[in-house]
Design an enzyme around this catalytic site. Structure first.
Site, short mmCIF file in Angstrom:
data_model
loop_
_atom_site.label_atom_id
_atom_site.label_comp_id
_atom_site.label_asym_id
_atom_site.label_seq_id
_atom_site.Cartn_x
_atom_site.Cartn_y
_atom_site.Cartn_z
N GLY A 39 35.77 -36.47 52.33
CA GLY A 39 35.36 -36.69 53.72
C GLY A 39 36.04 -35.76 54.69
N GLY A 83 34.11 -41.88 50.34
CA GLY A 83 34.14 -43.31 50.05
C GLY A 83 34.64 -43.60 48.65
CE LYS A 124 36.75 -49.55 62.92
NZ LYS A 124 35.40 -50.06 62.60
NE ARG A 152 28.77 -33.61 48.74
CZ ARG A 152 28.71 -34.45 49.77
NH1 ARG A 152 27.62 -34.57 50.48
NH2 ARG A 152 29.76 -35.17 50.09
#
Ligand code: AMP
Length: 392
Positions: A349, A372, A201, A35
């Site tokens: 992610g 996200g 999920k 990063r």
């Protein structure tokens, strides 16, 4: 179109750049400096153009006073200094006279890093709650604000939305690249277009499914979330992940869009996590089987559908890919896509980590840096940290 760093005369200006230095740190060592490296292009551009550069970033979550020891950006300033090959002035505070004086003394081409913005969360979530006074204060330290932290742009924080509300603003090169590449799948993707979804999920992916189901030709589903769909089709899924609250949603989707939803036909199962594995068809699960990866027939089925496609976006691993014995599905599909001439965009992610760890860092059209944030773009949402930036 948003203003970019290129649209400003930076010479002799105090330029605040919101970067994403939220790097993994263990025992006071940076485990992965990617990063920081990704932020260099924007920082160097500002320095080369005569700016006095003021950097801000969060690092993890700061909930209590003791978190300050492990969540300081000091170690990041040292690594940044090595990468830039110049001194980085580190201020171990997020406000105050030392910070203000150091900024006043800053010369063109010099760079300063402010302490973790989330230290401001200790007294009333001032950073994460976008405290108006804090945004105004930080804005008063600069002349121009550049947002280059894509990973937090889906959040409305004082260090992005707060500052941009009070200062001329633009985006940096990293956000520009993210928007450019993600628009290949969100904005009239070349057809046929497939969306690959996996991960744990169903509920996390409902927004993406709803937004893209009419625009895509296939939704290919693997990972833990596939078992709720299989349950909705009436299969015994044993002890596999079940997202009961999403069962009705899955039934509804299968009824309306069954012709474009592609589910696994077989799985790698274990009776206990990380123990012996077996390959089983959907109609062969025992009550104590846990499905932890897609099986060989599913891999072939997914490849067959993907072979027709010109554009693919992928969010969520197809199995528990952190463990070698459940990683074959994710690896095989990565390999297949890497060999094809098509637009392939990988969400941030876990999917990005899998693609990078399995050796595909430079191969695809794009691997997003924001989990996200990229998910919210695929859901069709507006990202507040980008929306607030000045238009051209
Ligand atoms: P998500 O954040 O929803 O994209 O979920 C990612 C996580 O889901 C990763 O840690 C994966 O290992 C995990 N995962 C993928 N497939 C399965 C599975 N079949 N059973 C349980 N967890 C899974």
């Amino acid at each position: 179109m948003k203003k970019s760093i290129r649209d400003f005369d930076l010479n002799n200006k105090r330029v605040i750049i919101r970067v994403d230095f939220n790097v993994p740190i263990k025992d006071n060592k940076i485990l992965d400096d990617n990063r920081i490296v990704m932020s260099l292009k924007t920082i160097k551009y500002a320095l080369d153009n005569g700016a006095k550069v003021i950097l801000m970033s969060h690092l993890g979550r700061v909930k209590e006073e003791s978190d300050k020891n492990s969540k300081s950006l000091k170690i990041v300033s040292e690594r940044l200094s090595e990468l830039l090959n110049q001194e980085v002035i580190f201020i171990n505070n997020t406000r105050g006279s030392e910070l203000e004086k150091s900024i006043k003394d800053l010369k063109n081409g010099e760079v300063l890093l402010i302490e973790n913005t989330r230290f401001e969360d200790l007294c009333g979530k001032k950073e994460s709650g976008n405290d108006l006074e804090l945004g105004k204060y930080w804005a008063s330290l600069g002349d121009i604000f550049i947002n280059d932290a894509f990973g937090t742009s889906h959040r409305s924080h004082a260090s992005n939305v707060g500052i941009a509300s009070n200062l001329e603003s633009g985006i940096g090169f990293l956000i520009e690249e993210e928007l450019d590449k993600l628009s290949l799948v969100t904005n009239n993707p070349e057809k046929p277009f497939a969306v690959i979804l996996g991960g744990a999920k169903v509920s996390d992916k409902i927004g993406v499914i709803k937004n893209l189901v009419d625009k895509c030709d296939y939704i290919i589903i693997g990972g833990g979330m596939a078992y709720t769909f299989l349950k909705a089709q009436g299969y015994n899924i044993g002890n596999s992940l079940l997202d009961s609250d999403s069962l009705d949603f899955c039934k509804d989707m299968l009824e309306k869009y069954g012709y474009k939803i592609v589910l696994p036909v077989d799985s790698i199962v274990s009776k206990e996590f990380d123990k012996d594995v077996m390959l089983k068809d959907n109609d062969n699960f025992d009550n104590d089987d846990i499905g932890l990866d897609i099986g060989d027939k599913s891999i072939e089925l997914f490849k067959e559908k993907l072979s027709e496609c010109k554009t693919v976006v992928w969010n969520g691993p197809l199995g528990y890919s952190e463990i070698e014995k459940y990683s074959k599905g994710t690896k095989e599909i990565l390999k297949y896509l890497s060999e094809k001439e098509m637009t392939v965009v990988i969400g941030g992610g876990d999917t990005a980590s899998a693609a990078i760890n399995f050796g595909y860092k430079e191969v695809f059209t794009h691997i997003s840096t924001g989990g996200g944030a990229s998910l919210e773009l695929l859901e069709g949402k507006v990202l507040p940290g980008i929306d607030i930036i000045d238009d051209k």
